[in-house]
Write a protein that holds these residues in place. Sequence first.
Motif, PDB file in Angstrom:
ATOM      1  N   GLN A  56      22.325 -10.845   0.984  1.00 19.55           N
ATOM      2  CA  GLN A  56      21.848 -11.927   2.677  1.00 19.55           C
ATOM      3  C   GLN A  56      20.341 -12.115   2.931  1.00 19.55           C
ATOM      4  OE1 GLN A  56      25.125 -11.375   5.023  1.00 19.55           O
ATOM      5  NE2 GLN A  56      26.557 -12.164   4.526  1.00 19.55           N
ATOM      6  N   PRO A  57      20.202 -13.693   3.373  1.00 20.42           N
ATOM      7  CA  PRO A  57      18.875 -13.568   3.901  1.00 20.42           C
ATOM      8  C   PRO A  57      18.392 -12.490   4.281  1.00 20.42           C
ATOM      9  CG  PRO A  57      20.437 -15.859   3.824  1.00 20.42           C
ATOM     10  CD  PRO A  57      21.123 -14.862   3.353  1.00 20.42           C
ATOM     11  N   GLY A  58      17.024 -11.982   4.202  1.00 28.14           N
ATOM     12  CA  GLY A  58      16.860 -10.964   5.509  1.00 28.14           C
ATOM     13  C   GLY A  58      16.999 -10.082   5.229  1.00 28.14           C
ATOM     14  N   ALA A 105      15.890  -8.980   0.872  1.00 31.37           N
ATOM     15  CA  ALA A 105      16.094 -10.916   0.386  1.00 31.37           C
ATOM     16  C   ALA A 105      14.863 -11.640   1.122  1.00 31.37           C
ATOM     17  CB  ALA A 105      17.706 -10.944   0.645  1.00 31.37           C
ATOM     18  N   ALA A 106      14.365 -12.948   1.104  1.00 31.38           N
ATOM     19  CA  ALA A 106      13.716 -13.725   1.644  1.00 31.38           C
ATOM     20  C   ALA A 106      14.512 -13.953   2.797  1.00 31.38           C
ATOM     21  CB  ALA A 106      13.521 -14.895   0.868  1.00 31.38           C
ATOM     22  N   ALA A 107      13.706 -14.110   4.147  1.00 29.58           N
ATOM     23  CA  ALA A 107      14.532 -14.732   5.409  1.00 29.58           C
ATOM     24  C   ALA A 107      14.570 -16.128   4.602  1.00 29.58           C
ATOM     25  CB  ALA A 107      13.576 -14.264   6.464  1.00 29.58           C
ATOM     26  N   ALA A 109      15.596 -20.284   5.015  1.00 31.86           N
ATOM     27  CA  ALA A 109      14.381 -20.661   5.634  1.00 31.86           C
ATOM     28  C   ALA A 109      14.878 -21.994   7.515  1.00 31.86           C
ATOM     29  CB  ALA A 109      13.865 -21.664   4.792  1.00 31.86           C
ATOM     30  N   THR A 110      15.776 -21.730   7.378  1.00 32.76           N
ATOM     31  CA  THR A 110      17.019 -22.448   8.119  1.00 32.76           C
ATOM     32  C   THR A 110      16.202 -22.559   9.604  1.00 32.76           C
ATOM     33  OG1 THR A 110      18.801 -21.537   8.403  1.00 32.76           O
ATOM     34  CG2 THR A 110      18.635 -23.539   6.537  1.00 32.76           C
ATOM     35  N   ASN A 111      16.868 -21.521   9.508  1.00 31.41           N
ATOM     36  CA  ASN A 111      16.216 -20.588  11.551  1.00 31.41           C
ATOM     37  C   ASN A 111      15.583 -18.868  11.197  1.00 31.41           C
ATOM     38  OD1 ASN A 111      18.541 -18.541  10.623  1.00 31.41           O
ATOM     39  ND2 ASN A 111      19.966 -19.265  11.706  1.00 31.41           N
ATOM     40  N   GLY A 112      15.456 -18.567  10.450  1.00 32.13           N
ATOM     41  CA  GLY A 112      14.091 -17.115  10.186  1.00 32.13           C
ATOM     42  C   GLY A 112      14.906 -15.795  10.391  1.00 32.13           C
ATOM     43  N   SER A 113      16.521 -15.618  10.508  1.00 31.00           N
ATOM     44  CA  SER A 113      17.326 -15.022  11.425  1.00 31.00           C
ATOM     45  C   SER A 113      17.240 -14.150   9.848  1.00 31.00           C
ATOM     46  CB  SER A 113      18.216 -15.385  11.927  1.00 31.00           C
ATOM     47  OG  SER A 113      19.196 -15.495  10.574  1.00 31.00           O
ATOM     48  N   SER A 114      17.744 -13.173  10.568  1.00 32.91           N
ATOM     49  CA  SER A 114      17.625 -11.642   8.958  1.00 32.91           C
ATOM     50  C   SER A 114      17.964 -10.535  10.413  1.00 32.91           C
ATOM     51  CB  SER A 114      16.064 -10.821   9.767  1.00 32.91           C
ATOM     52  OG  SER A 114      16.305  -9.792   8.977  1.00 32.91           O
ATOM     53  N   ASN A 115      18.850  -9.936   8.730  1.00 37.98           N
ATOM     54  CA  ASN A 115      19.966  -9.081   9.079  1.00 37.98           C
ATOM     55  C   ASN A 115      19.644  -8.287   8.182  1.00 37.98           C
ATOM     56  OD1 ASN A 115      22.791  -7.278   8.924  1.00 37.98           O
ATOM     57  ND2 ASN A 115      23.750  -8.795   8.187  1.00 37.98           N
ATOM     58  N   ASN A 116      19.139  -6.738   9.304  1.00 34.56           N
ATOM     59  CA  ASN A 116      19.011  -5.734   7.999  1.00 34.56           C
ATOM     60  C   ASN A 116      18.838  -4.603   7.500  1.00 34.56           C
ATOM     61  OD1 ASN A 116      15.722  -6.948   8.528  1.00 34.56           O
ATOM     62  ND2 ASN A 116      15.523  -6.272  10.711  1.00 34.56           N
ATOM     63  N   GLY A 117      20.450  -5.210   7.775  1.00 36.55           N
ATOM     64  CA  GLY A 117      21.739  -4.190   6.634  1.00 36.55           C
ATOM     65  C   GLY A 117      22.291  -3.084   7.959  1.00 36.55           C
ATOM     66  N   GLY A 118      21.817  -1.823   7.400  1.00 36.01           N
ATOM     67  CA  GLY A 118      21.709  -0.956   8.013  1.00 36.01           C
ATOM     68  C   GLY A 118      23.759  -0.273   8.376  1.00 36.01           C
ATOM     69  N   GLY A 119      24.140   1.071   8.805  1.00 36.84           N
ATOM     70  CA  GLY A 119      24.815   1.018   8.989  1.00 36.84           C
ATOM     71  C   GLY A 119      25.239   1.998   7.889  1.00 36.84           C
ATOM     72  N   GLY A 138      19.510 -15.647   0.163  1.00 33.15           N
ATOM     73  CA  GLY A 138      19.664 -14.555  -0.080  1.00 33.15           C
ATOM     74  C   GLY A 138      18.886 -14.346  -1.550  1.00 33.15           C
ATOM     75  N   PHE A 139      19.637 -13.245  -1.939  1.00 32.16           N
ATOM     76  CA  PHE A 139      19.078 -12.688  -3.511  1.00 32.16           C
ATOM     77  C   PHE A 139      20.423 -11.618  -4.392  1.00 32.16           C
ATOM     78  CE2 PHE A 139      15.395  -9.137  -4.288  1.00 32.16           C
ATOM     79  CZ  PHE A 139      15.049  -9.835  -5.252  1.00 32.16           C
ATOM     80  N   LYS A 140      20.301 -12.079  -5.442  1.00 32.49           N
ATOM     81  CA  LYS A 140      20.913 -11.984  -6.435  1.00 32.49           C
ATOM     82  C   LYS A 140      19.941 -11.248  -7.731  1.00 32.49           C
ATOM     83  CE  LYS A 140      25.003 -15.052  -5.722  1.00 32.49           C
ATOM     84  NZ  LYS A 140      26.008 -15.635  -6.432  1.00 32.49           N
ATOM     85  N   PHE A 141      20.627  -9.985  -8.284  1.00 31.69           N
ATOM     86  CA  PHE A 141      19.642  -9.348  -8.702  1.00 31.69           C
ATOM     87  C   PHE A 141      20.739  -8.005  -9.584  1.00 31.69           C
ATOM     88  CE2 PHE A 141      18.044  -6.602  -5.760  1.00 31.69           C
ATOM     89  CZ  PHE A 141      18.194  -5.589  -6.376  1.00 31.69           C
ATOM     90  N   LEU A 142      20.571  -7.918 -11.005  1.00 32.20           N
ATOM     91  CA  LEU A 142      21.247  -6.748 -11.717  1.00 32.20           C
ATOM     92  C   LEU A 142      20.389  -5.610 -11.632  1.00 32.20           C
ATOM     93  CD1 LEU A 142      22.950  -8.784 -14.478  1.00 32.20           C
ATOM     94  CD2 LEU A 142      24.037  -8.133 -12.751  1.00 32.20           C
ATOM     95  N   LEU A 143      21.368  -4.246 -11.515  1.00 33.90           N
ATOM     96  CA  LEU A 143      19.501  -2.824 -11.974  1.00 33.90           C
ATOM     97  C   LEU A 143      20.959  -2.100 -12.566  1.00 33.90           C
ATOM     98  CD1 LEU A 143      17.760  -1.573 -11.069  1.00 33.90           C
ATOM     99  CD2 LEU A 143      19.721   0.003  -9.116  1.00 33.90           C
ATOM    100  N   ILE A 144      19.860  -1.971 -13.843  1.00 31.50           N
ATOM    101  CA  ILE A 144      20.554  -1.767 -14.882  1.00 31.50           C
ATOM    102  C   ILE A 144      19.209  -0.418 -15.411  1.00 31.50           C
ATOM    103  CG2 ILE A 144      20.770  -2.047 -18.013  1.00 31.50           C
ATOM    104  CD1 ILE A 144      20.989  -4.852 -17.021  1.00 31.50           C
ATOM    105  N   ALA A 145      19.776   0.579 -15.196  1.00 36.69           N
ATOM    106  CA  ALA A 145      19.175   1.721 -15.881  1.00 36.69           C
ATOM    107  C   ALA A 145      19.878   2.704 -16.585  1.00 36.69           C
ATOM    108  CB  ALA A 145      18.477   2.665 -14.353  1.00 36.69           C
ATOM    109  N   GLY A 146      19.030   3.985 -17.302  1.00 35.91           N
ATOM    110  CA  GLY A 146      19.199   4.965 -17.664  1.00 35.91           C
ATOM    111  C   GLY A 146      19.105   5.937 -17.880  1.00 35.91           C
ATOM    112  N   GLN A 147      19.500   6.838 -18.197  1.00 33.94           N
ATOM    113  CA  GLN A 147      18.757   8.690 -18.863  1.00 33.94           C
ATOM    114  C   GLN A 147      17.898   7.332 -20.232  1.00 33.94           C
ATOM    115  OE1 GLN A 147      21.027  12.282 -19.683  1.00 33.94           O
ATOM    116  NE2 GLN A 147      19.416  13.124 -19.421  1.00 33.94           N
TER     117      GLN A 147
END
Length: 190
Positions: A56-58, A105-107, A109-119, A138-147
Amino acid sequence: MTLVVRRCRYQDYQASDIPVVEAPGSRVRVMAGEHHGTTGPITMKNPGMLLDIVLQPGADITVQVPNGWAGFAYVYDGSGDLSGTPAKPQHALVLGDGDHITAKAAAAATNGSSNNGGGSSSVAAEPEGYGSDVSAGGFKFLLIAGQPIKEPIAQHGPFVMNTKEEILQAFMDHQAGRLQNPQDDVWAAE
């Protein structure tokens, strides 16, 4: 037998089959590999991971990637940064050395609020409430990794083999109809 010369196998999973790890500001669909004790249903010939991450944003997240693995992140919506590198849609960023990746994720644009995760993380059956949030920053991406398989790679057209000679053989096998045995059960686990 090398890892590139293997019988084909198909795995079919619906969205409801993919476990989801949620934490404040983040949702991770674990398709293959492991994230926070949750393992995805897709089995791989070589150890690896395939994660669909939505922030989510921020919000931010740190994802553990085993040291020595190769991989990349492909951004498909929103903007932010991956381990300090700015990222935007339709960009792939190759992972460097290390044992984790951080994303923010970028914050909004509407109110600059941030949710920094945690918990602490939890596992949910279905993703909810993340579709519209991303368009607001917000921000969406695939993370693909392997040995790494530590074998030489030769690629031409749709074929990936170890040598040019194997590529030529693959083209001949394809033209002769020998790539897949019609008796093979592509649904069966090996």
